[in-house]
Design a protein around this motif. Sequence first.
Motif, mmCIF file in Angstrom:
data_model
loop_
_atom_site.group_PDB
_atom_site.id
_atom_site.type_symbol
_atom_site.label_atom_id
_atom_site.label_comp_id
_atom_site.label_asym_id
_atom_site.label_seq_id
_atom_site.Cartn_x
_atom_site.Cartn_y
_atom_site.Cartn_z
ATOM 1 N N MET A 1 31.850 42.671 45.326
ATOM 2 C CA MET A 1 32.218 41.479 46.094
ATOM 3 C C MET A 1 33.689 41.525 46.516
ATOM 4 N N VAL A 2 33.948 41.001 47.692
ATOM 5 C CA VAL A 2 35.316 40.881 48.196
ATOM 6 C C VAL A 2 35.663 39.396 48.241
ATOM 7 N N THR A 3 36.610 38.973 47.427
ATOM 8 C CA THR A 3 36.943 37.556 47.355
ATOM 9 C C THR A 3 37.975 37.138 48.396
ATOM 10 N N GLY A 4 38.885 38.027 48.711
ATOM 11 C CA GLY A 4 40.012 37.675 49.556
ATOM 12 C C GLY A 4 41.253 37.356 48.753
ATOM 13 N N ASN A 5 41.069 37.006 47.469
ATOM 14 C CA ASN A 5 42.207 36.716 46.589
ATOM 15 C C ASN A 5 41.693 36.665 45.159
ATOM 16 N N ASN A 6 41.695 37.803 44.492
ATOM 17 C CA ASN A 6 41.148 37.865 43.131
ATOM 18 C C ASN A 6 41.894 36.959 42.159
ATOM 19 N N LYS A 7 43.209 36.824 42.330
ATOM 20 C CA LYS A 7 43.980 35.998 41.397
ATOM 21 C C LYS A 7 43.541 34.545 41.454
ATOM 22 N N TYR A 8 43.090 34.121 42.621
ATOM 23 C CA TYR A 8 42.633 32.738 42.757
ATOM 24 C C TYR A 8 41.202 32.574 42.268
ATOM 25 N N PHE A 9 40.325 33.467 42.684
ATOM 26 C CA PHE A 9 38.900 33.278 42.420
ATOM 27 C C PHE A 9 38.465 33.735 41.028
ATOM 28 N N ALA A 10 39.158 34.699 40.438
ATOM 29 C CA ALA A 10 38.780 35.192 39.109
ATOM 30 C C ALA A 10 39.545 34.410 38.044
ATOM 31 N N LEU A 11 38.809 33.729 37.178
ATOM 32 C CA LEU A 11 39.417 32.826 36.195
ATOM 33 C C LEU A 11 39.061 33.244 34.769
ATOM 34 N N SER A 12 40.010 33.076 33.883
ATOM 35 C CA SER A 12 39.713 33.249 32.461
ATOM 36 C C SER A 12 39.034 31.983 31.957
ATOM 37 N N PRO A 13 38.319 32.050 30.823
ATOM 38 C CA PRO A 13 37.712 30.842 30.266
ATOM 39 C C PRO A 13 38.748 29.744 30.006
ATOM 40 N N ALA B 1 31.247 42.105 24.405
ATOM 41 C CA ALA B 1 32.488 42.580 25.020
ATOM 42 C C ALA B 1 33.020 41.565 26.017
ATOM 43 N N MET B 2 32.123 40.950 26.790
ATOM 44 C CA MET B 2 32.545 39.939 27.755
ATOM 45 C C MET B 2 33.178 38.745 27.039
ATOM 46 N N THR B 3 32.551 38.321 25.967
ATOM 47 C CA THR B 3 33.081 37.179 25.215
ATOM 48 C C THR B 3 34.463 37.492 24.646
ATOM 49 N N GLU B 4 34.609 38.685 24.071
ATOM 50 C CA GLU B 4 35.893 39.086 23.493
ATOM 51 C C GLU B 4 36.980 39.185 24.558
ATOM 52 N N MET B 5 36.639 39.745 25.724
ATOM 53 C CA MET B 5 37.632 39.842 26.797
ATOM 54 C C MET B 5 38.056 38.451 27.260
ATOM 55 N N GLY B 6 37.085 37.556 27.379
ATOM 56 C CA GLY B 6 37.411 36.189 27.764
ATOM 57 C C GLY B 6 38.306 35.510 26.754
ATOM 58 N N ARG B 7 38.013 35.748 25.474
ATOM 59 C CA ARG B 7 38.821 35.146 24.409
ATOM 60 C C ARG B 7 40.265 35.639 24.473
ATOM 61 N N ARG B 8 40.443 36.901 24.943
ATOM 62 C CA ARG B 8 41.797 37.464 25.039
ATOM 63 C C ARG B 8 42.485 37.128 26.359
ATOM 64 N N GLY B 9 41.826 36.346 27.210
ATOM 65 C CA GLY B 9 42.468 35.899 28.437
ATOM 66 C C GLY B 9 42.082 36.642 29.687
ATOM 67 N N SER B 10 41.091 37.532 29.603
ATOM 68 C CA SER B 10 40.643 38.230 30.812
ATOM 69 C C SER B 10 39.851 37.287 31.715
ATOM 70 N N ALA B 11 39.871 37.572 33.004
ATOM 71 C CA ALA B 11 39.181 36.728 33.980
ATOM 72 C C ALA B 11 37.702 37.103 34.025
#
Length: 547
Positions: free
Chosen positions: A294-306, A339-349
């Motif tokens: 997917m192409v968002t146009g602005n990953n920093k805006y559209f991809a969010l951490s929990p 792995a997804m849960t752990e990445m989210g817990r560490r602040g990944s989007a």
Amino acid sequence: MTVAEEVPDNGRVRKARGAFFTPPAIADFVVEWAVRGAGERVLEPSCGEAAFLERSVHRLRSLGAESPTVSGVDIHAASVREAARIVTESGGKPDILEGDFFTVPPEPIYDAVVGNPPFIRYHDFSGEARLRSRQAALEAGVSISGLASSWAAFTVHAALFLKVGGRMGLVVPAELLSVNYAAHVRRFLLQSFSRVDLVLFTERVFPEVQEEVVLLLAEGFRQGNTDHANIYQAHNADDLGEVLASSTTWKPLDPADKWTPLLLSREALHVYTDLVASGAYVPLQNWGKTSLGMVTGNNKYFALSPQKAAELGIARNELVRLSPPGSRHLRGLGLSDYAMTEMGRRGSATYLFRPPGEPSEAAQRYIDAGETAGVNLAYKCRVRKPWWRVPLVKPADLLLTYMNADTPRITTNGAGALHLNSVHGIYLRSEHSSLGRELLPLASLTSMTLVGAETVGRAYGGGMLKIEPREADRLPVPSPALVAANRDALLAVRPQMATLLRNGRLTEAAKIVDEVLMVKSLGMRRNDVATLRDEFSRLSARRAARA
């Protein structure tokens, strides 16, 4: 006096028109191969100061011609005069035209076309010059991409000056083997000549430029076609004397396919081609389809951490589970829910902001904030309605990293996460879905696939290896039959493989899979497998060294 005469012909000016003088040993070799009879007619397009024409005169005289006429074309007036002087002093008669070679109508009267085409990259090769080159290539039925450098159309146009059975000996960039825009040139060569030979160098032979070159030796113009190229390897220009004594062959599945396997050593190429021919290794597209994310146009805006989503008050039904931007987390065998849960817990989007319908109040506030920041003005946002609703892709079975310091990695998408265009998605054929999800990431970590990635991908800045979906389609991986036959053995080594990959020990992991698939299952000699392993080390080190 013309404008061309008034401009000093220094290195900067020569580079602008793509002129690089050819080492004498290369010109001697090409001319001796191409010119075979005293009465033959020779053309050097873009003749510069007659490096090939001077040697053609000497060659023709040695074959019995008294004062042979040789022809040339060059856009630079001073070079035309100098070429004429050199040919005359060599005992020949010059027939040299000043002008743009692409404007010269093809006259198929030459037995040999020899030379060093100008090399101007696409961003400097523009305007009328590009239009003329593309039109010239179209006359041969070859469509040249707008991204092509000057040599591509030049090579095609030069061939049209040959009589039936004629020979063409050119010094061309090694891009011929690897770039997508040269696909139609590769097809043209195999379909237009009865024999195509290539001489590759392990050392750089043009000291003033970084560009690698190959010698293209094509003969039998319009006397049939061929389905393969003969490859000769030399260390440098001084090593050309005995180079034609030994060759290997390369037969692409499609004439337009990349010829980058030719960059392999002779020993590695034999092993590589034998494995491809056996059917034990097949293109990745036999397993399924590779496509962009997917192409968002602005990953920093559209991809969010929990945490960020919670702070904004965005509801869970307005978020989509997302493999975080980048691919650093995709270096193992699978992307799991844990792995997804752990990445989210560490602040990944691990979420994509994507309200499916009317936005909630919290989502609307975030949309308003995006408009205040100008996110909606980015091209990809601007062209969709509404700008904040990113078009989704289907969750892929497997994820493929496409920008790599070591090698592309295939990872099972066990979490069913969507992916951005920082990775590719692999959608397996239904008949291979279960087996591919379970074992293809592991089975593809063999030295054959590692070497294959170096041949289908392209080296970019910083020594990174980039692989696009069309290139990934050609990546050689173990066949479904081979993987299925060794399912138990592969599952047995999976824990060990996972540990090695976690610790960054890729080549050790590949050695384990090599033993299972190539040595024990296919019965290959360990020396042959080691040849592939060593070749990967050589190619990846070479890529890193040239960063």
